[in-house]
Design a protein around this motif. Structure first.
Motif: not given
Length: 124
Positions: A27-35, A37-40, A73-83, A85-89
């Motif tokens: 429960s503590t290591s699961g989906d903490r930050r949300g999923r 989004s496909y866009r990110s 730039v590649m590192l930033g892309g990976v971080l962006l892809a893992m960001k 979504s704002k809909n799932a707090p």
């Protein structure tokens, strides 16, 4: 050779603690930050491809600074892809505690652990 009564009780207690600790970990290591989004994910993948192109270009023109920029730039892309979504707090405070204890929806492991604990308490 069968276990003595004391050994069996000790084993049962160890099992209960193990299941309880595993449920807490899940429960503590699961989906903490949300999923994410496909866009990110799509935008992050595009940024990673641009970084790879910059890295390849740096090798071709023999400019290490361009390669370093491409890697960043590649590192930033990976971080962006893992960001997330704002809909799932992220669950926090009272809702996280309720999810762990099973007072709210909870996950399957929490429910199974609660049932196991009740069954073990009823056997005594």
């Amino acid at each position: 050779m069968p276990l003595s009564e004391q050994e069996q009780k000790l084993l049962d207690e160890m099992e209960r603690h193990l299941y309880r600790n595993d449920a807490d970990f899940v429960s503590t290591s699961g989906d903490r930050r949300g999923r994410p989004s496909y866009r990110s994910i799509a935008l992050g993948s595009l940024v990673v491809l641009v970084g790879i192109a910059a890295l390849v270009a740096a090798v071709m023109i023999q400019q290490p600074i361009v390669g370093v920029i491409g890697f960043v730039v590649m590192l930033g892309g990976v971080l962006l892809a893992m960001k997330p979504s704002k809909n799932a707090p992220a669950p926090s405070g009272e809702s996280a505690r309720q999810a762990r204890t099973g007072n709210s929806r909870g996950n399957l492991m929490d429910k199974l652990n609660d049932r196991w604990d009740r069954r073990q308490d009823n056997d005594r």
